[in-house]
Design an enzyme around this catalytic site. Structure first.
Site, PDB file in Angstrom:
ATOM      1  N   SER A  57      -3.235  -3.486  -0.877  1.00 47.11           N
ATOM      2  CA  SER A  57      -2.169  -4.217  -0.205  1.00 47.11           C
ATOM      3  C   SER A  57      -2.663  -5.589   0.228  1.00 47.11           C
ATOM      4  O   SER A  57      -3.696  -5.707   0.886  1.00 47.11           O
ATOM      5  CB  SER A  57      -1.699  -3.409   1.013  1.00 47.11           C
ATOM      6  OG  SER A  57      -0.721  -4.149   1.709  1.00 47.11           O
TER       7      SER A  57
ATOM      8  N   CYS B 276       3.049   5.704  18.749  1.00 40.13           N
ATOM      9  CA  CYS B 276       4.298   6.067  19.399  1.00 40.13           C
ATOM     10  C   CYS B 276       5.224   6.686  18.367  1.00 40.13           C
ATOM     11  O   CYS B 276       5.785   5.995  17.525  1.00 40.13           O
ATOM     12  CB  CYS B 276       4.940   4.826  20.005  1.00 40.13           C
ATOM     13  SG  CYS B 276       6.296   5.224  21.095  1.00 40.13           S
TER      14      CYS B 276
ATOM     15  N   GLN C 268      -7.805  -0.499   2.864  1.00 39.55           N
ATOM     16  CA  GLN C 268      -8.720  -1.112   3.824  1.00 39.55           C
ATOM     17  C   GLN C 268      -9.985  -1.649   3.151  1.00 39.55           C
ATOM     18  O   GLN C 268     -10.780  -2.338   3.793  1.00 39.55           O
ATOM     19  CB  GLN C 268      -9.125  -0.103   4.905  1.00 39.55           C
ATOM     20  CG  GLN C 268      -8.011   0.261   5.862  1.00 39.55           C
ATOM     21  CD  GLN C 268      -7.624  -0.875   6.806  1.00 39.55           C
ATOM     22  OE1 GLN C 268      -8.427  -1.746   7.125  1.00 39.55           O
ATOM     23  NE2 GLN C 268      -6.375  -0.871   7.239  1.00 39.55           N
TER      24      GLN C 268
ATOM     25  N   GLY D  39       0.805  -1.212   0.000  1.00 40.31           N
ATOM     26  CA  GLY D  39       0.000   0.000   0.000  1.00 40.31           C
ATOM     27  C   GLY D  39       0.844   1.270   0.000  1.00 40.31           C
ATOM     28  O   GLY D  39       0.546   2.223  -0.734  1.00 40.31           O
TER      29      GLY D  39
ATOM     30  N   ASN E 125      -8.494   3.590   7.951  1.00 46.24           N
ATOM     31  CA  ASN E 125      -7.921   2.442   8.649  1.00 46.24           C
ATOM     32  C   ASN E 125      -8.157   2.475  10.154  1.00 46.24           C
ATOM     33  O   ASN E 125      -8.106   1.440  10.805  1.00 46.24           O
ATOM     34  CB  ASN E 125      -6.419   2.334   8.360  1.00 46.24           C
ATOM     35  CG  ASN E 125      -5.702   3.648   8.483  1.00 46.24           C
ATOM     36  OD1 ASN E 125      -6.048   4.626   7.807  1.00 46.24           O
ATOM     37  ND2 ASN E 125      -4.717   3.717   9.336  1.00 46.24           N
TER      38      ASN E 125
ATOM     39  N   HIS F 164      -1.705  -7.852   2.437  1.00 50.68           N
ATOM     40  CA  HIS F 164      -1.777  -8.335   3.822  1.00 50.68           C
ATOM     41  C   HIS F 164      -2.988  -7.801   4.587  1.00 50.68           C
ATOM     42  O   HIS F 164      -3.211  -8.176   5.733  1.00 50.68           O
ATOM     43  CB  HIS F 164      -0.469  -8.067   4.576  1.00 50.68           C
ATOM     44  CG  HIS F 164      -0.228  -6.661   5.016  1.00 50.68           C
ATOM     45  ND1 HIS F 164      -0.437  -6.252   6.303  1.00 50.68           N
ATOM     46  CD2 HIS F 164       0.213  -5.579   4.347  1.00 50.68           C
ATOM     47  CE1 HIS F 164      -0.113  -4.970   6.417  1.00 50.68           C
ATOM     48  NE2 HIS F 164       0.275  -4.538   5.234  1.00 50.68           N
TER      49      HIS F 164
ATOM     50  N   THR G 218      12.849  -7.729 -10.174  1.00 49.31           N
ATOM     51  CA  THR G 218      12.253  -9.032 -10.456  1.00 49.31           C
ATOM     52  C   THR G 218      10.969  -9.181  -9.656  1.00 49.31           C
ATOM     53  O   THR G 218      10.934  -8.902  -8.458  1.00 49.31           O
ATOM     54  CB  THR G 218      13.248 -10.152 -10.092  1.00 49.31           C
ATOM     55  OG1 THR G 218      14.437  -9.931 -10.867  1.00 49.31           O
ATOM     56  CG2 THR G 218      12.677 -11.527 -10.410  1.00 49.31           C
TER      57      THR G 218
HETATM   58  C1  LIG Z   1      -1.958  -0.627   5.834  1.00 52.65           C
HETATM   59  C2  LIG Z   1      -2.310   0.599   5.071  1.00 52.65           C
HETATM   60  C3  LIG Z   1      -1.396   1.204   4.186  1.00 52.65           C
HETATM   61  C4  LIG Z   1       0.011   0.684   4.042  1.00 52.65           C
HETATM   62  O1  LIG Z   1       0.049  -0.536   3.370  1.00 52.65           O
HETATM   63  P1  LIG Z   1       1.395  -1.415   3.432  1.00 52.65           P
HETATM   64  O2  LIG Z   1       1.145  -2.526   2.480  1.00 52.65           O
HETATM   65  O3  LIG Z   1       1.523  -1.872   4.836  1.00 52.65           O
HETATM   66  O4  LIG Z   1       2.509  -0.531   2.997  1.00 52.65           O
HETATM   67  C5  LIG Z   1      -1.798   2.297   3.491  1.00 52.65           C
HETATM   68  N1  LIG Z   1      -3.032   2.804   3.622  1.00 52.65           N
HETATM   69  C6  LIG Z   1      -3.940   2.262   4.449  1.00 52.65           C
HETATM   70  C7  LIG Z   1      -5.306   2.854   4.540  1.00 52.65           C
HETATM   71  C8  LIG Z   1      -3.610   1.146   5.213  1.00 52.65           C
HETATM   72  O5  LIG Z   1      -4.511   0.622   6.038  1.00 52.65           O
END
Ligand SMILES: *Cc1c(COP(=O)(O)O)cnc(C)c1O
Length: 395
Positions: free
Chosen positions: A199, A324, A179, A70, A151, A201, A237
């Site tokens: 993204s 933090c 999200q 992301g 998020n 994950h 790659t």
């Molecule tokens: C997690 C998140 C990102 C960052 O994505 P990554 O793959 O961890 O770099 C960007 N924008 C939002 C809204 C997210 O929740």
């Protein structure tokens, strides 16, 4: 009991994603740029993944660029639109106050380089107003970037309306949909989205891989220079195991989306009802226009960090309204953007639930949060001041 309620931070990988990745690592190790058959087999899988991802958001395969996630997608989209704008003498960008830092920090960098940034307010409900967006767009605006869903508080923005305003005004529209992808239906054509970040994950795929959708005709600038991978727009790659894992995860997420959302909405609303019983508490963000998995509450008179530690001891993983930064605890810019004052923002809790959560687990969360809040208030000096009238309640 162990309950993972931090799916907005990251998600557990799905079986299908793990299988696709291990299969690839074992059997499809070739470099997609190599001309012999082992390489070409990898290339075929890469292009099939691109077709499948594109179809899931109603894009065309050549409009999908694979990235590291992301943050990279956000950076590349925004910097590319800024470059296009600069060539036309347009250096104004419209965004919102509560974007992810991958967007806000990229905009800050552009501001230092002579761009003008307008950040729209998101109001108490955590939603941008389209009339304010329309009014903010100027003749020299080169980009509107507004996230699809936040998020922290999960609020969903009026993306189709924003898209249509931008299209009418001839301004590029990017959305950070990290999200949202895999959680709510997305149709880049119907919603007039020019660029979109995702993204893996965040939808049960692997970490370190994502994609950027970029409508054909919009020229991307490279962040990473090198080989001619990804049509020359993203060198390096390709992370084929990651890309195949992401594709497997997204196919499954989209297939099961309605079923999952129905279940998560019912649990979400059960959690909201239960936590609302805590005195001097408040839900953050619109109650309905929010992601099915997001519950975010502020509790007066306590510190979010201490709630997390105590919940962790009960086996509940959640997140708070503070970040933090350089050793100090700063209240989240998102909670401040919806008008929560510093003290209240500090005492916030985000629960982002997954598809497999049960009613029993939700009840366990509710009773433990109630207990923890009461316990922390019992020795909080701020709570004492509130109770003795030295300080006024806000919530
Ligand atoms: C997690 C998140 C990102 C960052 O994505 P990554 O793959 O961890 O770099 C960007 N924008 C939002 C809204 C997210 O929740």
């Amino acid at each position: 009991m162990n309950i993972y309620a931090d799916n907005a931070a990251t998600t557990k990988m799905s079986e299908a994603a793990i299988l696709a990745m291990t299969e690839c690592m074992e059997n499809t190790y070739g470099n997609p740029s190599s001309l012999y058959r082992i390489g070409q087999r990898a290339k075929e899988k890469l292009e099939k993944a691109r077709e499948e991802i594109a179809a899931l958001i109603n894009a065309e395969p050549k409009e999908i660029i694979f990235t590291s996630g992301g943050s990279e997608s956000d950076n590349q989209a925004i910097l590319s639109a800024a470059m296009i704008g600069k060539k036309r003498g347009k250096k104004h960008i419209v965004s919102s106050e509560f974007e992810h830092h991958a967007v806000l920090h990229t905009l800050k960098k552009l501001e230092k380089n002579g761009y003008e940034i307008t950040l729209l307010p998101v109001h108490e409900n955590g939603i941008v107003r389209t009339d304010e967006l329309e009014a903010a767009i100027r003749d020299d605006t080169c980009l509107v970037t507004i996230m699809t869903a936040n998020n922290e508080i999960g609020t969903i923005q009026p993306i189709a309306e924003i898209g249509s305003i931008c299209r009418q005004k001839g301004v590029i529209f990017h959305t950070d949909a990290v999200q949202a992808v895999g959680h709510i239906a997305i149709d880049v054509k119907a919603e007039n989205i020019d660029m979109l970040s995702a993204s893996a994950h965040k939808f049960h795929g692997p970490k370190g891989v994502g994609f950027l959708y970029c409508r054909k005709g919009i020229i991307l600038s490279n962040l990473i220079e090198g080989g001619a991978q990804e049509r020359g727009k993203r060198a390096g790659t390709e992370n084929l195991p990651g890309i195949l894992g992401m594709t497997a995860a997204l196919k499954e997420a989209v297939r099961d989306m309605d079923k999952h959302n129905e279940h998560k909405v019912s649990i979400r609303d059960h959690l909201i009802a239960g936590l609302s019983e805590i005195p001097h508490s408040a839900l953050n963000g619109d109650a309905e226009k929010r992601l099915s998995g997001n519950v975010n509450f502020s509790f007066e008179g306590i510190e979010g960090e201490s709630i997390l530690m105590l919940l962790d001891q009960k086996g509940i993983s959640a997140s708070s309204g503070s970040a933090c930064t350089s050793g100090a605890l700063d209240p989240s810019h998102v909670l401040l953007s919806i008008g929560r004052i510093h003290d209240v923002a500090h005492g916030s809790l985000r629960l982002s639930i997954g598809e497999d959560i049960t009613v029993g687990e939700a009840d366990y969360i509710i009773s433990n949060v109630k207990e923890v809040v009461e316990y922390l208030r019992s020795f909080s000096p701020v709570w004492r001041d509130l109770m003795t009238g030295k300080r006024e309640f806000i919530l």
